[in-house]
Design an enzyme around this catalytic site. Structure first.
Site, PDB file in Angstrom:
ATOM      1  N   SER A 194     -42.328  17.771  50.653  1.00 33.96           N
ATOM      2  CA  SER A 194     -42.735  16.422  51.034  1.00 33.96           C
ATOM      3  C   SER A 194     -43.346  15.715  49.843  1.00 33.96           C
ATOM      4  CB  SER A 194     -43.753  16.473  52.176  1.00 33.96           C
ATOM      5  OG  SER A 194     -44.314  15.189  52.378  1.00 33.96           O
TER       6      SER A 194
ATOM      7  N   HIS B 218     -38.173  15.542  51.411  1.00 37.07           N
ATOM      8  CA  HIS B 218     -38.706  14.998  52.659  1.00 37.07           C
ATOM      9  C   HIS B 218     -39.601  13.800  52.347  1.00 37.07           C
ATOM     10  CE1 HIS B 218     -39.763  15.461  56.942  1.00 37.07           C
ATOM     11  NE2 HIS B 218     -40.987  15.105  56.599  1.00 37.07           N
TER      12      HIS B 218
ATOM     13  N   ASP C 230     -42.101  11.125  54.035  1.00 38.50           N
ATOM     14  CA  ASP C 230     -42.928  10.824  55.202  1.00 38.50           C
ATOM     15  C   ASP C 230     -43.295   9.342  55.211  1.00 38.50           C
ATOM     16  OD1 ASP C 230     -43.339  13.364  56.593  1.00 38.50           O
ATOM     17  OD2 ASP C 230     -44.338  14.006  54.755  1.00 38.50           O
TER      18      ASP C 230
ATOM     19  N   MET D 164     -45.134   6.336  57.012  1.00 42.94           N
ATOM     20  CA  MET D 164     -46.223   6.117  57.963  1.00 42.94           C
ATOM     21  C   MET D 164     -46.638   4.650  57.941  1.00 42.94           C
ATOM     22  SD  MET D 164     -48.592   9.429  57.151  1.00 42.94           S
ATOM     23  CE  MET D 164     -47.865  11.007  56.686  1.00 42.94           C
TER      24      MET D 164
ATOM     25  N   HIS E  66     -38.518  10.824  57.439  1.00 42.74           N
ATOM     26  CA  HIS E  66     -39.257  11.055  58.684  1.00 42.74           C
ATOM     27  C   HIS E  66     -40.065   9.806  59.001  1.00 42.74           C
ATOM     28  CE1 HIS E  66     -42.589  13.660  60.785  1.00 42.74           C
ATOM     29  NE2 HIS E  66     -42.001  12.802  61.618  1.00 42.74           N
TER      30      HIS E  66
ATOM     31  N   MET F 268     -42.617   7.990  60.899  1.00 43.17           N
ATOM     32  CA  MET F 268     -43.790   8.045  61.766  1.00 43.17           C
ATOM     33  C   MET F 268     -44.270   6.616  61.957  1.00 43.17           C
ATOM     34  SD  MET F 268     -45.634  11.495  60.321  1.00 43.17           S
ATOM     35  CE  MET F 268     -44.824  11.484  58.717  1.00 43.17           C
TER      36      MET F 268
ATOM     37  N   MET G 197     -43.540  19.118  65.015  1.00 48.75           N
ATOM     38  CA  MET G 197     -44.772  18.870  64.273  1.00 48.75           C
ATOM     39  C   MET G 197     -45.759  20.007  64.562  1.00 48.75           C
ATOM     40  SD  MET G 197     -44.180  16.142  62.585  1.00 48.75           S
ATOM     41  CE  MET G 197     -45.836  16.074  61.872  1.00 48.75           C
TER      42      MET G 197
ATOM     43  N   GLY H 125     -49.789  12.292  60.345  1.00 51.54           N
ATOM     44  CA  GLY H 125     -50.626  11.263  59.733  1.00 51.54           C
ATOM     45  C   GLY H 125     -51.204  11.633  58.383  1.00 51.54           C
TER      46      GLY H 125
ATOM     47  N   ASP I 263     -42.708  20.797  60.366  1.00 48.30           N
ATOM     48  CA  ASP I 263     -43.461  19.894  59.495  1.00 48.30           C
ATOM     49  C   ASP I 263     -44.950  20.064  59.770  1.00 48.30           C
ATOM     50  OD1 ASP I 263     -44.455  17.877  57.928  1.00 48.30           O
ATOM     51  OD2 ASP I 263     -43.186  16.299  58.745  1.00 48.30           O
TER      52      ASP I 263
ATOM     53  N   SER J 149     -48.405  20.347  49.998  1.00 45.41           N
ATOM     54  CA  SER J 149     -49.304  20.987  49.036  1.00 45.41           C
ATOM     55  C   SER J 149     -48.902  22.418  48.740  1.00 45.41           C
ATOM     56  CB  SER J 149     -50.745  20.934  49.562  1.00 45.41           C
ATOM     57  OG  SER J 149     -50.836  21.475  50.866  1.00 45.41           O
TER      58      SER J 149
END
Length: 230
Positions: free
Chosen positions: A12, A37, A39, A41, A70, A72, A141, A146, A177, A200
């Site tokens: 990610s 990936h 993310d 948001m 993805h 969100m 998830m 978030g 994820d 991470s």
């Protein structure tokens, strides 16, 4: 995209150097990443704001493999065309993000992308029952969406097992994820997952100038998961 159930590691970029996305992506792919990936948001559906379609468009030339986007965000439907046009191979929407998820999945496929369906930790596995012929990927998830760096939610392993049973021989990926590490990866791989998103746990300890730790991290996750899968 061809389909197989071998373990795929999807770093990610949420955990990468935001000022250096292109180089980070190239480095992590060179070190063995299968997918990238992204993310997305919106500060509304989840309590954080990250990227939009223009960022995806900007990084697409740096991605040799699969760009896994993805979303969100809520609402989702007004943005599907833009993310598809940005070069997303897979667009994943949340079951909880709107009242017409079947329509959303139709729209994703209609835009030329593979359709993903994400389930929050509190969403029951039965949410997929009438959608299995509409999806190419189901994202479980294993943290609340978030933020990166959260602790893995153990109860979701049973959800993965139930999903794997429901999917049967359909060509549907099960993606995880949240909280993926060499310790948790084998748990979800044994339950039936084949795509592991890690932030991470991949980018930690490395950099564009010193990318070798990225490779070490990816290999550690892949080896642990593959051993459990077999």
């Amino acid at each position: 995209m061809s389909f197989d159930r071998s373990i795929k590691i999807a770093p990610s970029i949420l955990a990468s150097d935001f000022a250096n996305f292109g180089a980070e992506i190239e480095a992590v792919e060179a070190q063995g990443a299968d997918w990238i990936h992204v993310d997305v948001m919106d500060g509304h559906f989840v309590p954080n704001i990250t990227f939009g379609p223009e960022t995806c468009k900007a990084i697409r030339p740096h991605i040799k493999g699969v760009m896994d986007v993805h979303l969100m965000i809520a609402p989702v439907d007004p943005y599907i065309e833009a993310f598809a046009a940005s070069g997303a191979d897979i667009i994943t929407a949340h079951a909880e993000a709107g009242p017409h998820i079947h329509r959303t999945l139709q729209a994703i496929r209609g835009a030329g992308a593979k359709a993903g369906l994400a389930l929050n930790p509190g969403t029951p596995v039965e949410a997929v029952d009438y959608l299995l012929d509409m999806v190419d990927l189901i994202c479980v998830m294993t943290v609340n969406p978030g933020f990166g760096g959260q602790k893995f939610i153990q109860s979701q392993i049973a959800k993965v097992e139930a999903l794997r049973a429901k999917i049967g021989d359909r060509p549907i990926h099960i993606e995880i994820d949240g909280g993926v590490t060499p310790v948790t990866a084998p748990l979800v791989a044994a339950a039936g997952a084949d795509v592991l998103v890690a932030g991470s746990a991949v980018f930690g300890g490395g950099s564009v100038a010193d990318p070798a730790p990225y490779g070490d991290n990816i290999r550690a996750i892949r080896e642990a998961a593959t051993a459990a899968q077999s």
